[in-house]
Scaffold this motif. Structure first.
Motif, PDB file in Angstrom:
ATOM      1  N   THR A   1       0.812  -1.225   0.000  1.00 19.09           N
ATOM      2  CA  THR A   1       0.000   0.000   0.000  1.00 19.09           C
ATOM      3  C   THR A   1       0.840   1.267   0.000  1.00 19.09           C
ATOM      4  O   THR A   1       0.286   2.374   0.040  1.00 19.09           O
ATOM      5  CB  THR A   1      -0.924   0.022   1.235  1.00 19.09           C
ATOM      6  OG1 THR A   1      -0.123   0.005   2.428  1.00 19.09           O
ATOM      7  CG2 THR A   1      -1.847  -1.194   1.236  1.00 19.09           C
ATOM      8  N   SER A   2       2.167   1.115  -0.025  1.00 17.60           N
ATOM      9  CA  SER A   2       3.084   2.270  -0.014  1.00 17.60           C
ATOM     10  C   SER A   2       2.806   3.194   1.163  1.00 17.60           C
ATOM     11  O   SER A   2       2.793   4.419   1.041  1.00 17.60           O
ATOM     12  CB  SER A   2       2.983   3.053  -1.332  1.00 17.60           C
ATOM     13  OG  SER A   2       3.330   2.238  -2.429  1.00 17.60           O
ATOM     14  N   SER A   3       2.563   2.592   2.324  1.00 19.82           N
ATOM     15  CA  SER A   3       2.224   3.381   3.508  1.00 19.82           C
ATOM     16  C   SER A   3       3.455   3.900   4.245  1.00 19.82           C
ATOM     17  O   SER A   3       3.357   4.828   5.050  1.00 19.82           O
ATOM     18  CB  SER A   3       1.375   2.540   4.475  1.00 19.82           C
ATOM     19  OG  SER A   3       2.079   1.348   4.834  1.00 19.82           O
ATOM     20  N   GLY A   4       4.619   3.299   4.012  1.00 18.22           N
ATOM     21  CA  GLY A   4       5.836   3.737   4.689  1.00 18.22           C
ATOM     22  C   GLY A   4       6.297   5.096   4.202  1.00 18.22           C
ATOM     23  O   GLY A   4       5.985   5.526   3.087  1.00 18.22           O
ATOM     24  N   ARG A   5       7.076   5.745   5.047  1.00 17.01           N
ATOM     25  CA  ARG A   5       7.552   7.085   4.700  1.00 17.01           C
ATOM     26  C   ARG A   5       8.467   7.036   3.482  1.00 17.01           C
ATOM     27  O   ARG A   5       9.475   6.336   3.470  1.00 17.01           O
ATOM     28  CB  ARG A   5       8.293   7.691   5.884  1.00 17.01           C
ATOM     29  CG  ARG A   5       8.785   9.101   5.624  1.00 17.01           C
ATOM     30  CD  ARG A   5       9.507   9.663   6.826  1.00 17.01           C
ATOM     31  NE  ARG A   5       9.969  11.014   6.582  1.00 17.01           N
ATOM     32  CZ  ARG A   5      10.668  11.737   7.436  1.00 17.01           C
ATOM     33  NH1 ARG A   5      10.985  11.218   8.616  1.00 17.01           N
ATOM     34  NH2 ARG A   5      11.054  12.960   7.135  1.00 17.01           N
ATOM     35  N   GLY A   6       8.113   7.784   2.448  1.00 17.87           N
ATOM     36  CA  GLY A   6       8.931   7.880   1.247  1.00 17.87           C
ATOM     37  C   GLY A   6       8.832   6.699   0.306  1.00 17.87           C
ATOM     38  O   GLY A   6       9.490   6.691  -0.728  1.00 17.87           O
ATOM     39  N   VAL A   7       7.990   5.704   0.636  1.00 14.78           N
ATOM     40  CA  VAL A   7       7.925   4.495  -0.187  1.00 14.78           C
ATOM     41  C   VAL A   7       7.299   4.772  -1.547  1.00 14.78           C
ATOM     42  O   VAL A   7       7.801   4.319  -2.585  1.00 14.78           O
ATOM     43  CB  VAL A   7       7.148   3.380   0.555  1.00 14.78           C
ATOM     44  CG1 VAL A   7       6.867   2.210  -0.370  1.00 14.78           C
ATOM     45  CG2 VAL A   7       7.930   2.910   1.768  1.00 14.78           C
ATOM     46  N   ARG A   8       6.190   5.521  -1.573  1.00 12.95           N
ATOM     47  CA  ARG A   8       5.518   5.775  -2.850  1.00 12.95           C
ATOM     48  C   ARG A   8       6.438   6.514  -3.825  1.00 12.95           C
ATOM     49  O   ARG A   8       6.551   6.162  -4.996  1.00 12.95           O
ATOM     50  CB  ARG A   8       4.233   6.590  -2.617  1.00 12.95           C
ATOM     51  CG  ARG A   8       3.415   6.788  -3.884  1.00 12.95           C
ATOM     52  CD  ARG A   8       2.107   7.508  -3.570  1.00 12.95           C
ATOM     53  NE  ARG A   8       1.305   6.743  -2.631  1.00 12.95           N
ATOM     54  CZ  ARG A   8       0.515   5.737  -2.978  1.00 12.95           C
ATOM     55  NH1 ARG A   8       0.441   5.382  -4.244  1.00 12.95           N
ATOM     56  NH2 ARG A   8      -0.201   5.102  -2.062  1.00 12.95           N
ATOM     57  N   GLN A   9       7.133   7.530  -3.322  1.00 12.22           N
ATOM     58  CA  GLN A   9       8.044   8.274  -4.196  1.00 12.22           C
ATOM     59  C   GLN A   9       9.195   7.397  -4.662  1.00 12.22           C
ATOM     60  O   GLN A   9       9.628   7.466  -5.820  1.00 12.22           O
ATOM     61  CB  GLN A   9       8.581   9.509  -3.454  1.00 12.22           C
ATOM     62  CG  GLN A   9       7.527  10.561  -3.138  1.00 12.22           C
ATOM     63  CD  GLN A   9       6.814  10.294  -1.834  1.00 12.22           C
ATOM     64  OE1 GLN A   9       6.897   9.204  -1.280  1.00 12.22           O
ATOM     65  NE2 GLN A   9       6.108  11.299  -1.333  1.00 12.22           N
ATOM     66  N   PHE A  10       9.700   6.574  -3.760  1.00 15.79           N
ATOM     67  CA  PHE A  10      10.816   5.705  -4.113  1.00 15.79           C
ATOM     68  C   PHE A  10      10.411   4.698  -5.181  1.00 15.79           C
ATOM     69  O   PHE A  10      11.124   4.488  -6.172  1.00 15.79           O
ATOM     70  CB  PHE A  10      11.319   4.977  -2.869  1.00 15.79           C
ATOM     71  CG  PHE A  10      12.452   4.027  -3.135  1.00 15.79           C
ATOM     72  CD1 PHE A  10      13.756   4.476  -3.210  1.00 15.79           C
ATOM     73  CD2 PHE A  10      12.216   2.674  -3.339  1.00 15.79           C
ATOM     74  CE1 PHE A  10      14.804   3.606  -3.467  1.00 15.79           C
ATOM     75  CE2 PHE A  10      13.247   1.789  -3.600  1.00 15.79           C
ATOM     76  CZ  PHE A  10      14.540   2.260  -3.654  1.00 15.79           C
ATOM     77  N   LYS A  11       9.262   4.047  -4.993  1.00 14.17           N
ATOM     78  CA  LYS A  11       8.804   3.054  -5.964  1.00 14.17           C
ATOM     79  C   LYS A  11       8.513   3.699  -7.317  1.00 14.17           C
ATOM     80  O   LYS A  11       8.791   3.118  -8.369  1.00 14.17           O
ATOM     81  CB  LYS A  11       7.558   2.346  -5.415  1.00 14.17           C
ATOM     82  CG  LYS A  11       7.890   1.361  -4.300  1.00 14.17           C
ATOM     83  CD  LYS A  11       6.689   1.012  -3.468  1.00 14.17           C
ATOM     84  CE  LYS A  11       5.692   0.181  -4.183  1.00 14.17           C
ATOM     85  NZ  LYS A  11       4.599  -0.270  -3.276  1.00 14.17           N
ATOM     86  N   THR A  12       7.961   4.915  -7.297  1.00 13.30           N
ATOM     87  CA  THR A  12       7.683   5.615  -8.549  1.00 13.30           C
ATOM     88  C   THR A  12       8.974   5.922  -9.293  1.00 13.30           C
ATOM     89  O   THR A  12       9.081   5.719 -10.514  1.00 13.30           O
ATOM     90  CB  THR A  12       6.924   6.924  -8.270  1.00 13.30           C
ATOM     91  OG1 THR A  12       5.691   6.620  -7.618  1.00 13.30           O
ATOM     92  CG2 THR A  12       6.644   7.677  -9.557  1.00 13.30           C
ATOM     93  N   ALA A  13       9.979   6.408  -8.566  1.00 20.00           N
ATOM     94  CA  ALA A  13      11.258   6.730  -9.198  1.00 20.00           C
ATOM     95  C   ALA A  13      11.930   5.481  -9.747  1.00 20.00           C
ATOM     96  O   ALA A  13      12.502   5.495 -10.846  1.00 20.00           O
ATOM     97  CB  ALA A  13      12.176   7.412  -8.184  1.00 20.00           C
ATOM     98  N   LEU A  14      11.852   4.385  -9.006  1.00 20.25           N
ATOM     99  CA  LEU A  14      12.434   3.129  -9.476  1.00 20.25           C
ATOM    100  C   LEU A  14      11.711   2.628 -10.717  1.00 20.25           C
ATOM    101  O   LEU A  14      12.324   2.136 -11.665  1.00 20.25           O
ATOM    102  CB  LEU A  14      12.372   2.087  -8.361  1.00 20.25           C
ATOM    103  CG  LEU A  14      12.940   0.695  -8.652  1.00 20.25           C
ATOM    104  CD1 LEU A  14      14.371   0.791  -9.180  1.00 20.25           C
ATOM    105  CD2 LEU A  14      12.887  -0.173  -7.414  1.00 20.25           C
ATOM    106  N   LEU A  15      10.389   2.771 -10.734  1.00 20.69           N
ATOM    107  CA  LEU A  15       9.605   2.368 -11.892  1.00 20.69           C
ATOM    108  C   LEU A  15       9.966   3.185 -13.125  1.00 20.69           C
ATOM    109  O   LEU A  15      10.098   2.651 -14.243  1.00 20.69           O
ATOM    110  CB  LEU A  15       8.126   2.517 -11.568  1.00 20.69           C
ATOM    111  CG  LEU A  15       7.122   1.856 -12.515  1.00 20.69           C
ATOM    112  CD1 LEU A  15       7.358   0.367 -12.598  1.00 20.69           C
ATOM    113  CD2 LEU A  15       5.709   2.147 -12.051  1.00 20.69           C
ATOM    114  N   GLN A  16      10.159   4.477 -12.932  1.00 22.72           N
ATOM    115  CA  GLN A  16      10.551   5.334 -14.051  1.00 22.72           C
ATOM    116  C   GLN A  16      11.910   4.911 -14.608  1.00 22.72           C
ATOM    117  O   GLN A  16      12.128   4.898 -15.823  1.00 22.72           O
ATOM    118  CB  GLN A  16      10.579   6.797 -13.598  1.00 22.72           C
ATOM    119  CG  GLN A  16       9.213   7.375 -13.273  1.00 22.72           C
ATOM    120  CD  GLN A  16       9.292   8.731 -12.602  1.00 22.72           C
ATOM    121  OE1 GLN A  16      10.387   9.184 -12.251  1.00 22.72           O
ATOM    122  NE2 GLN A  16       8.150   9.371 -12.414  1.00 22.72           N
ATOM    123  N   CYS A  17      12.815   4.582 -13.715  1.00 19.21           N
ATOM    124  CA  CYS A  17      14.134   4.125 -14.138  1.00 19.21           C
ATOM    125  C   CYS A  17      14.031   2.837 -14.954  1.00 19.21           C
ATOM    126  O   CYS A  17      14.691   2.673 -15.971  1.00 19.21           O
ATOM    127  CB  CYS A  17      15.021   3.924 -12.922  1.00 19.21           C
ATOM    128  SG  CYS A  17      16.664   3.286 -13.285  1.00 19.21           S
TER     129      CYS A  17
END
Length: 476
Positions: free
Chosen positions: A98-114
């Motif tokens: 659920t990307s509930s952890g701090r900074g997880v949603r942004q991190f996963k999005t950036a990794l996905l873009q990469c």
């Protein structure tokens, strides 16, 4: 990752694009300049700097080693680095869906873009026909070029270099196994043999505090002190111990390994207390026998001195409650030293894993009293009347059994009492602090708690009684 890797390159790219919808913007296709970011920076398009292991969100710490592998192998094989990041992304989704952890949603999005940017370029540079073959081929290349080369240069090899190489190989194999399973490609037997060697050497090169107790440490200077050797040899006397039927013997196993398997103590706790006990014995031993030419044999006087100091308060507790000590010694003289070491080792691993229970020493004595009696019963071959089988620990040897089934239920009582205190604002008569809880174990009434501990005992408040059937509490 199974859904992602199974598809060919075109469908893989579309899947990645669909997952990018979690972000408000897909980001630019152009590679951003690499720049260092602070751990507190979690917003915006983080670019490649977000994949540095130091800025992985705390809830996703398990993927940091895989991302380090990706960074390390990228210059040699960009496709393998891409697969490592792919695997890390899928693992991140499972760790925090659920990307509930701090900074997880942004991190996963950036990794996905990469991953979107790197899929097509790395696919064009792939040498083998499939990703599974590509990563298997690279693993073999890495093992031969780095692992074997460092091993052959034994005298010149740096321990840090070897450790890093084995960690990289372990990460590569984790990704390799997943990709091969998804694409239904069998892993080569040669790779499996190489990984067995890597796993064995990784354990040998594991971090330690003072004493390198791995199987290949005999020639190291620290391990050549007679007092250290005497304690180590004594601990490795496992003769007559009833190991579980599924036990897999390992080189240089000792009585603390037996305690771990029988009672379910944590591996790292056992490793720490093994070193603790060896140093306690060695320090007393060298004071009694300061001559450098002594034989590496632990003297009973040194063992007895350490044991008396360790169990001084436990013996007082037993006397105060008019209970016989559980420190039963065998009549056969050759077995006495082993039994004393078992009793001392058991107390230290209980203490090492007791967490907040350390503030209640008599509570630890209660736990130890029963577990030491179980050791006596197992080694004496006693039979349990209900089952008519040999006595076994009340809390079996499952992984982390002691922490989950003994420490956790008592800790829940501490936590509940802390909540009742309302940060110290409640009247003291309405809740119990550490002293109040520990006072329970200063009375013979504590033995009504039983072993295994009964959930309806008066020590446990109502919320904890709801744990019946969980954490090892007995409903009877």
């Amino acid at each position: 990752m199974r859904d992602l890797i199974r598809e060919e390159s075109s469908s893989s790219s579309s899947l990645l694009s669909s997952r990018a919808k979690m972000s408000s913007s897909s980001g630019s296709d152009q590679r951003q300049p690499v720049r260092r970011i602070r751990r507190t920076q979690t917003g915006g398009n983080l670019g490649e700097a977000a994949f540095d292991s130091e800025v992985v969100p705390s809830s996703l710490s398990e993927i940091a080693p895989i991302l380090r592998v990706a960074n390390e192998v990228e210059s040699s094989n960009p496709r393998v680095a891409y697969l490592c990041r792919f695997y890390a992304y899928d693992k991140a989704r499972r760790l925090d869906p659920t990307s509930s952890g701090r900074g997880v949603r942004q991190f996963k999005t950036a990794l996905l873009q990469c991953l979107e940017r790197e899929n097509d370029p790395t696919l064009r540079g792939r040498v083998k026909k499939s990703d599974a073959r590509e990563v298997q081929s690279f693993y073999q290349h890495y093992y031969k070029k780095y692992i074997q080369a460092l091993t052959n240069a034994a005298g010149k090899a740096d321990r840090a270099q070897l450790t890093k190489a084995y960690q990289t190989a372990n990460g590569l194999f984790e990704v390799l196994k997943c990709v091969s399973t998804v694409q239904c490609i069998e892993v080569d037997h040669e790779i499996l043999e190489a990984q067995d060697k890597v796993a064995e050497q990784t354990e040998i090169l594991a971090s330690y505090n003072i004493l390198p107790l791995h199987p290949d440490s005999a020639n190291q200077t620290t391990m050549q002190y007679p007092e250290i050797q005497a304690a180590v040899y004594a601990l490795r006397n496992t003769r007559g111990l009833p190991w579980p039927n599924d036990h897999k013997r390992k080189k240089d196993e000792d009585i603390l390994d037996w305690l771990q398997e029988m009672f379910g103590f944590q591996k790292d706790n056992v490793a720490n207390q093994r070193e603790h006990l060896i140093l306690l014995l060695a320090n007393v031993h060298i004071r009694q026998f300061p001559k450098p030419d002594q034989q590496p044999k632990l003297d009973d006087r040194a063992l007895t001195e350490v044991m008396e100091k360790l169990f001084k308060n436990y013996e007082r507790w037993c006397k105060y409650l008019d209970r016989k000590s559980s420190l039963w010694l065998p009549t056969i003289q050759q077995e006495v030293q082993q039994r004393k070491l078992l009793y001392m080792g058991l107390y230290l691993v209980i203490w090492g894993e007791a967490a907040n229970l350390r503030f209640m020493p008599e509570c630890i004595f209660y736990i130890y009293h029963h577990m030491a009696f179980e050791i006596h019963g197992m080694l004496a071959g006693n039979v349990s009347p209900p089952t008519r089988e040999n006595v076994q620990p009340a809390y079996g040897g499952e992984v982390e059994a002691f922490l989950k089934k003994v420490v956790t239920p008592i800790y829940e009582v501490i936590r509940w009492e802390a909540e009742r205190s309302k940060q110290g604002k409640s009247k003291h008569s309405h809740w119990r602090n550490y002293d109040g809880l520990n006072k329970y174990f200063w009375s013979v009434d504590c033995f009504r708690l039983g072993w295994p501990m009964r959930a309806e005992a008066d020590f446990f408040p109502l919320p904890v009684k709801q744990l019946i059937g969980k954490n090892g509490l007995s409903p009877v």
